[in-house]
Write a protein that holds these residues in place. Structure first.
Motif, PDB file in Angstrom:
ATOM      1  N   LYS A 130       0.842  -1.210   0.000  1.00  8.27           N
ATOM      2  CA  LYS A 130       0.000   0.000   0.000  1.00  8.27           C
ATOM      3  C   LYS A 130       0.875   1.256   0.000  1.00  8.27           C
ATOM      4  O   LYS A 130       0.567   2.232  -0.687  1.00  8.27           O
ATOM      5  CB  LYS A 130      -0.890   0.032   1.249  1.00  8.27           C
ATOM      6  N   LEU A 131       1.927   1.236   0.812  1.00  6.30           N
ATOM      7  CA  LEU A 131       2.830   2.400   0.862  1.00  6.30           C
ATOM      8  C   LEU A 131       3.408   2.708  -0.516  1.00  6.30           C
ATOM      9  O   LEU A 131       3.423   3.851  -0.957  1.00  6.30           O
ATOM     10  CB  LEU A 131       3.972   2.134   1.856  1.00  6.30           C
ATOM     11  N   CYS A 132       3.898   1.665  -1.199  1.00 10.46           N
ATOM     12  CA  CYS A 132       4.516   1.873  -2.517  1.00 10.46           C
ATOM     13  C   CYS A 132       3.473   2.273  -3.553  1.00 10.46           C
ATOM     14  O   CYS A 132       3.744   3.064  -4.455  1.00 10.46           O
ATOM     15  CB  CYS A 132       5.226   0.601  -2.992  1.00 10.46           C
ATOM     16  N   ASP A 133       2.266   1.704  -3.436  1.00  8.10           N
ATOM     17  CA  ASP A 133       1.225   1.943  -4.427  1.00  8.10           C
ATOM     18  C   ASP A 133       0.642   3.350  -4.274  1.00  8.10           C
ATOM     19  O   ASP A 133       0.371   4.028  -5.261  1.00  8.10           O
ATOM     20  CB  ASP A 133       0.126   0.881  -4.263  1.00  8.10           C
ATOM     21  N   PHE A 134       0.451   3.807  -3.023  1.00  5.55           N
ATOM     22  CA  PHE A 134      -0.211   5.096  -2.802  1.00  5.55           C
ATOM     23  C   PHE A 134       0.772   6.261  -2.665  1.00  5.55           C
ATOM     24  O   PHE A 134       0.355   7.408  -2.705  1.00  5.55           O
ATOM     25  CB  PHE A 134      -1.073   5.060  -1.526  1.00  5.55           C
TER      26      PHE A 134
END
Length: 788
Positions: free
Chosen positions: A377-381
């Motif tokens: 989620k961190l990398c995606d958002f």
């Protein structure tokens, strides 16, 4: 009152509730108080004393009593939040109600007729004052419950340290309290680390468990990308209606990333002290990933460019998603915050690997799957976080644990989900040039893994583990082969020097994938050969100098390339190849792979224990939907290639710069037989055989094979080192075709993967919550529970 007495009283109340056929009035406090006022029951007690069958019986036979029970329990939580829970008695009531709701909610969610219950308004529960005249402003029960939980999570002397100096001071006013001063742990946006407090941790954990149970309504809806996918509980909790959204987001993130299970740096310390922080950290991680369940494909996620100082969040941007947790996550931008998050996640992911050096020296954590979802989620958002991760070799501290998990889980049917998320993260990272560059760092950590011993770089480790997954994983991993090889293609132009072990593994894969029976047995199998040829072409064209091991392996196994160039396309040969396949169920040959001995201290990857529970997953999109092709220009920038023009040279070989044409689905010329079974035809084979990118390799063989053979004859050599020395100093400058542009297949968000992540995440949460078993034996619809 002794705990046996209170258990008896509580059980008595439950029996009365299930046997009363008449509705009990909401005003009958003497009756309702039995459930929470005089008892001290643990959450385990509540689960034991309120059996599933009885909750369902009340639901069917006296629904108004179940409704009143829920309403009264929520009312008690709201009162506790209003008053600030000063007395021990109030605290106990809040905990009892919280446990009772955690027990009952899943049975409300499993019945479609009850689904609207919590979103209906309750007379007299006005948003404003207590008066009946506020009915038009009445809040739905769900909203009252969620706001009460949020308030209770920042309740001085209950879930956070009081800031009052003396008891004489009036207690902090719950309404004017600035919860940003009560964040649970230092880290992002907060510098002060409060004294650890066991009781506060336990109370937070109970409330977070209730919150997670509220959010779990998602488990009772079947997986359908069209179902709007907005979880109303999460949507409300993460909206501006929740005044604690920012401090709570920060508290959860910091609690997870600051956790150190090693026992504060002292080996074996965990054997002396029980670690009460871990259950809270697990609960925090689970709540966090559920609040971040947001389909980034369907809503513009904020891109982060402007930086502002002074706050942990970046304010120079468009408002971004309504979900404040997603919004805050996407706006973190300070280097020290990124460092704190990355170090924390890497420390926790590496924890199971530490076990293998010093068994039992540290406490082994179990929530690595939640951490992988959080990292995703961190990398995606937050693209700035992704670039930060790739900026230094710190990314390798994430890569090595992921490869360890992939290798360890490859034979275990119950861990297919873990295999997928690990591969998805590597696919996302591999779309960035820096990832390929970082892989050239020598690999010196010796985590015992069941793979052949090699001396080389992190790129060698990645390819050797991928080879192991493909040749000795279980059947259900076959859909991942495309992804694994796409990752290798994406990094291949940057790999300076592969070891001999790795070079042989790559050629063994080509050998296995280019047998006629494998190529002709499924419509997509030839894609794997194209991927591998693309890897060889990238390395020969862009990294020839350091890769004499690979060049030597290609020369030794040159017959594979000649066989591919002369692949038979006549019907009798196709038929014969398929007959062979029926006799050979084994997916890939392991012969000729020269396994070599595995690393010392490693154990073979084990299959799941019989009877292990697992949850089903929805199918993942194919690689063509999962990725978008981009071409790397001279200056290193990427240019999207979607959609591409169709242009070929007359001889049927792909035009320069179009190696990816092949990836168009070649379904047309193949036929479907009457049984609906796909079957290969000569036209179908020719349609892709003519596009095999063999020119570069054939030219290399044409130039180098005669020279190598001459050395062998002249010196009577059978010794590899002399040939390798010759290849190291050789050059093909000016002899090879013009280098093709580098093609990268970058992960792109789509609703198919969003749905996959939702089912995977809730499946993990379902299986991990066994004490108490919150959702066990309820009628979940999002996935099926299966036994291996």
């Amino acid at each position: 009152m002794g705990s046996t007495d209170s258990k008896l009283n509580f059980r008595k109340a439950v029996i009365q509730l299930t046997t009363k056929t008449q509705p009990v009035e909401a005003t009958d406090d003497a009756f309702w108080d039995q459930f929470w006022a005089d008892t001290a029951t643990s959450v385990q007690d509540v689960f034991a004393l309120v059996p599933a069958a009885e909750i369902r019986a009340v639901r069917e036979e006296s629904p108004s009593n179940l409704a009143t029970l829920c309403y009264k329990a929520v009312e008690k939580l709201v009162q506790g939040a209003e008053s600030g829970c000063h007395s021990e008695k109030e605290k106990q009531i809040v905990l009892n109600c919280s446990r009772l709701l955690t027990r009952v909610l899943p049975y409300i969610f499993e019945d479609p007729d009850w689904r609207g219950f919590f979103w209906s308004t309750v007379p007299g529960a006005g948003r404003g004052g207590q008066g009946e005249e506020d009915d038009e402003h009445a809040r739905p029960l769900a909203e009252s419950l969620l706001l009460a939980i949020a308030d209770l999570l920042f309740c001085p002397d209950f879930t956070v340290q009081s800031h009052r100096r003396s008891t004489v001071d009036s207690a902090e006013d719950v309404h004017s309290l600035d919860s940003c001063e009560y964040i649970w742990e230092a880290g992002v946006g907060f510098a002060h680390s409060p004294q650890p407090n066991y009781i506060h941790d336990m109370n937070r954990m109970e409330l977070l468990k209730l919150l997670l149970t509220c959010f779990s309504e998602a488990m009772y809806l079947p997986p359908a990308p069209e179902s709007g996918s907005i979880n109303p509980w999460v949507q409300f909790f993460c909206s501006t209606e929740n005044r604690h959204a920012l401090p709570l987001f920060t508290s959860l993130l910091n609690t997870v990333c600051a956790y150190d299970p090693v026992g504060y740096g002292i080996p074996y310390n965990h054997l002396l002290f029980s670690d009460y922080r871990e259950p809270l950290v697990e609960e925090a991680a689970q709540v966090l990933i559920v609040t971040l369940d947001h389909d980034s494909a369907s809503s513009a996620s904020p891109t982060v460019d402007g930086t502002t100082t002074g706050t942990a969040m970046d304010d120079a941007d468009p408002p971004g998603p309504e979900n404040l947790f997603v919004n805050y996550l996407s706006r973190i931008h300070r280097e020290e915050d990124f460092q704190f998050i990355l170090k924390g996640i890497a420390r926790l992911l590496s924890n199971p690997l530490l076990q293998t050096y010093l068994p039992n020296s540290t406490k082994k954590i179990q929530f690595h799957q939640e951490l992988l979802v959080l990292f995703w989620k961190l990398c995606d958002f937050n693209k700035k976080f992704l670039f930060f991760v790739l900026k230094s070799s710190d990314v390798l501290d994430i890569l090595v644990p992921i490869l360890f998990f992939l290798n360890d889980a490859r034979a275990d049917q119950s861990r297919v989900g873990l295999m997928h998320i690990g591969v998805f993260i590597l696919l996302l990272l591999s779309g960035e040039r820096n990832f390929g560059v970082r892989l050239n760092k020598p690999y010196s950590i010796r985590v015992p893994m069941d793979i052949p011993v090699f001396t080389g770089t992190h790129a060698d480790l990645l390819i050797v583990v991928f080879h192991k997954i493909i040749t000795s994983g279980h059947q259900r991993l076959q859909p991942l082969f495309d992804c694994l090889l796409t990752i290798v293609v994406n990094v291949s132009p940057y790999l300076k020097s592969l070891s001999m072990v790795t070079a042989n593994k790559l050629l063994h894969l080509l050998e296995a994938f280019s047998t006629t029976w494998f190529l002709f047995s499924a419509a997509q199998n030839h894609h794997l050969v194209f991927f591998l040829l693309e890897v060889f072409n990238n390395i020969i064209q862009y990294q020839f100098d350091g890769n004499s091991n690979l060049v030597y392996a290609i020369i030794r196994k040159r017959s594979i390339f000649h066989q591919l160039a002369n692949l038979p396309t006549d019907p009798p040969t196709i038929h014969k190849a398929l007959q062979r396949r029926r006799r050979t169920p084994e997916p890939l040959s392991r012969t000729g792979s020269q396994e070599g001995t595995s690393m010392e201290g490693s154990r073979p990857a084990a299959p799941a224990e019989p009877g292990t529970l697992k949850t089903s997953l929805v199918a993942t999109p194919g690689i063509d939907k999962l990725t978008e092709k981009s071409q790397v220009s001279e200056d290193g920038t990427l240019r999207s290639l979607e959609p591409e023009p169709q242009q070929s040279l007359e001889d049927g070989s792909p035009a320069k710069g179009e190696p990816s044409q092949v990836w168009r689905e070649q379904r047309r010329p193949s036929t479907s037989s009457a049984s609906g079974q796909w079957s290969p035809t000569p036209e179908w084979v020719l349609s892709w055989k003519s596009k095999l990118p063999l020119q570069t390799i054939m030219r290399l063989l044409q130039v180098l094979v005669p020279q190598v053979e001459k050395i062998c004859i002249d010196k009577g050599l059978t010794d590899e080192s002399e040939i390798l020395r010759f290849l190291q100093h050789g050059t093909l400058v000016g002899l090879l075709p013009v280098p093709h542009p580098i093609l990268i297949r970058k992960y792109q968000a789509n609703s198919g993967t969003a749905m996959w992540f939702r089912t995977y995440m809730w499946g993990v949460i379902y299986l991990r919550n066994v004490d108490p078993p919150v959702w066990y034996d309820t009628d979940v619809k999002l996935f099926e529970i299966q036994r291996v």
